[in-house]
Design an enzyme around this catalytic site. Structure first.
Site, PDB file in Angstrom:
ATOM      1  N   LYS A 196       0.862  -1.186   0.000  1.00  0.00           N
ATOM      2  CA  LYS A 196       0.000   0.000   0.000  1.00  0.00           C
ATOM      3  C   LYS A 196       0.892   1.229   0.000  1.00  0.00           C
ATOM      4  O   LYS A 196       1.623   1.495   0.951  1.00  0.00           O
ATOM      5  CB  LYS A 196      -0.921   0.010   1.218  1.00  0.00           C
ATOM      6  CG  LYS A 196      -1.861   1.221   1.254  1.00  0.00           C
ATOM      7  CD  LYS A 196      -2.766   1.158   2.470  1.00  0.00           C
ATOM      8  CE  LYS A 196      -3.698   2.363   2.526  1.00  0.00           C
ATOM      9  NZ  LYS A 196      -4.587   2.307   3.703  1.00  0.00           N
ATOM     10  N   LYS A 223       1.117  10.030   5.805  1.00  0.00           N
ATOM     11  CA  LYS A 223       1.252   8.629   6.213  1.00  0.00           C
ATOM     12  C   LYS A 223       2.509   7.975   5.650  1.00  0.00           C
ATOM     13  O   LYS A 223       2.608   6.750   5.565  1.00  0.00           O
ATOM     14  CB  LYS A 223      -0.004   7.854   5.790  1.00  0.00           C
ATOM     15  CG  LYS A 223      -1.284   8.434   6.398  1.00  0.00           C
ATOM     16  CD  LYS A 223      -2.500   7.568   6.136  1.00  0.00           C
ATOM     17  CE  LYS A 223      -3.735   8.151   6.816  1.00  0.00           C
ATOM     18  NZ  LYS A 223      -4.919   7.274   6.710  1.00  0.00           N
ATOM     19  N   LYS A 254      -2.055  -1.588  -3.819  1.00  0.00           N
ATOM     20  CA  LYS A 254      -2.897  -0.396  -3.837  1.00  0.00           C
ATOM     21  C   LYS A 254      -2.016   0.832  -3.990  1.00  0.00           C
ATOM     22  O   LYS A 254      -1.031   0.954  -3.261  1.00  0.00           O
ATOM     23  CB  LYS A 254      -3.684  -0.325  -2.515  1.00  0.00           C
ATOM     24  CG  LYS A 254      -4.620   0.866  -2.398  1.00  0.00           C
ATOM     25  CD  LYS A 254      -5.312   0.886  -1.030  1.00  0.00           C
ATOM     26  CE  LYS A 254      -6.242   2.094  -0.929  1.00  0.00           C
ATOM     27  NZ  LYS A 254      -6.901   2.158   0.388  1.00  0.00           N
ATOM     28  N   TYR A 319     -14.681   0.750  -7.396  1.00  0.00           N
ATOM     29  CA  TYR A 319     -15.949   1.477  -7.302  1.00  0.00           C
ATOM     30  C   TYR A 319     -16.758   1.333  -8.579  1.00  0.00           C
ATOM     31  O   TYR A 319     -17.933   1.703  -8.621  1.00  0.00           O
ATOM     32  CB  TYR A 319     -15.673   2.956  -7.008  1.00  0.00           C
ATOM     33  CG  TYR A 319     -14.906   3.142  -5.716  1.00  0.00           C
ATOM     34  CD1 TYR A 319     -15.561   3.119  -4.492  1.00  0.00           C
ATOM     35  CD2 TYR A 319     -13.520   3.292  -5.713  1.00  0.00           C
ATOM     36  CE1 TYR A 319     -14.860   3.256  -3.303  1.00  0.00           C
ATOM     37  CE2 TYR A 319     -12.813   3.430  -4.534  1.00  0.00           C
ATOM     38  CZ  TYR A 319     -13.480   3.405  -3.334  1.00  0.00           C
ATOM     39  OH  TYR A 319     -12.781   3.526  -2.154  1.00  0.00           O
TER      40      TYR A 319
END
Length: 330
Positions: A196, A223, A254, A319
């Site tokens: 990620k 992050k 990701k 999505y």
């Protein structure tokens, strides 16, 4: 005699092309990310993600049934937590009566065959918007892992089929596997967000959950201390292999379309299914360009999903799952 080989023979018409097509898509290749809110009859569109909504549990159940009827067999769920429930411990994350736990129970009751993979990370529950507990201005690894185990066990108790740690703490897959097994949940799987990246493609998602890191000089502003540097490739393979060694049943890369080189590298390195998250920013770019008439929405959507599958994805969290399934079913 020239040329002996004519590739165009296999491209003559759609019937031939379909016979020799190397990669195919079906609705069962997709997992649909869903955002859940408190209340009843709540349906709020996310402005940066046209067509995607935060729904209350009652309306989420209706959507779940529609997804299942289309052939989609997995959902990845996230919750929008009230501000008054957020703190630095994330304790609401393992509240047996919390929104996530109630949502899992009701989805499983309404559609038992739907595979539920709830997100495991503290950012929706954190007053600071980080994936872990802040100690001395830093995201503390081991205390966060302890919290994540409690969170994952609560998800398993509610009926989750897999837990999906997206936090990127070191060693958390092993701790989750040990915690789930100790609680008797040997058959609850782990889909680990292994590679990620610290990506700018996540912006619309953070709008959806109001989970961006807060602007505070005493804590990390982003992050990058735990999510991966997008300049790195070998690190992704290392992270995925570590997670498999620690007990991950599936690993994830990701974002998606901008990281297909990583998808293929990870696919070649591991012996478990590889999931790819086609993230909110990638979704939003297609929607925005299509609204302006710059791109053909459906053609670009299907091309990107096919390319993710071709790169090595066993499962695509997207999505676009519902829209793509409608097209594939036609």
């Amino acid at each position: 005699m020239f040329p002996l080989h004519r590739g165009r023979r296999l491209r003559t018409n759609e019937s031939i092309r379909s016979l020799v097509r190397e990669t195919t898509l079906s609705p069962s290749d997709f997992m649909f990310p869903m955002f859940i809110a408190e209340g009843e009859n709540v349906k709020i569109e996310i402005p940066s993600m046209p067509g995607i909504f935060r729904r209350s549990i009652d309306l989420t159940l209706e959507e779940i049934k529609e997804l299942y009827a289309l052939g989609i067999r997995a959902v990845n769920i996230y919750v929008k937590v009230s501000e008054n429930l957020k703190d630095n411990t994330g304790k609401e994350a393992w509240n047996p009566h919390g929104l996530m736990q109630r949502a899992i129970k009701e989805i499983k009751a309404a559609c038992p065959e739907m595979i539920i993979m709830p997100d495991v990370a503290l950012d929706p529950y954190s007053m600071y918007g980080h994936d872990g507990i802040i100690e001395n201005g830093y995201v503390a690894n081991d205390p966060t892992n302890d919290a994540l185990v409690k969170m994952a066990v609560s998800h398993a108790q509610a009926g989750a089929d897999f837990v999906a740690p997206s936090d990127m703490m070191d060693g958390r897959v092993l701790r989750l596997r040990q915690g789930l097994d100790a609680a008797g949940f040997h058959n609850v799987g782990i889909m680990s967000y292994s590679a990620k990246y610290a990506s700018a493609f996540y912006g619309p998602f953070r709008d959806a959950l109001d989970s961006a890191p807060v602007d505070n000089n005493e804590i990390p502003k982003d992050k990058k201390t735990y999510q991966m540097d997008y300049a790195n490739r070998i690190e992704a393979i290392k992270e995925a292999l570590w997670d498999v060694e620690e007990g991950a049943d599936m690993v994830m890369v990701k974002p998606g379309i901008a990281y297909l080189d990583i998808v293929r590298e990870v696919k070649n390195a591991v012996n478990v299914p590889v999931t790819v998250y086609h993230v909110s920013g990638e979704y939003a770019m297609i929607k925005a360009a299509a609204e302006r008439g710059w791109l053909d929405h459906d053609k670009i959507m299907m091309e990107q999903l096919m390319c993710i599958k071709r790169a090595g994805a066993s499962l695509i969290s997207t999505y676009f799952a519902k829209e793509a399934a409608v097209i594939l079913n036609k």
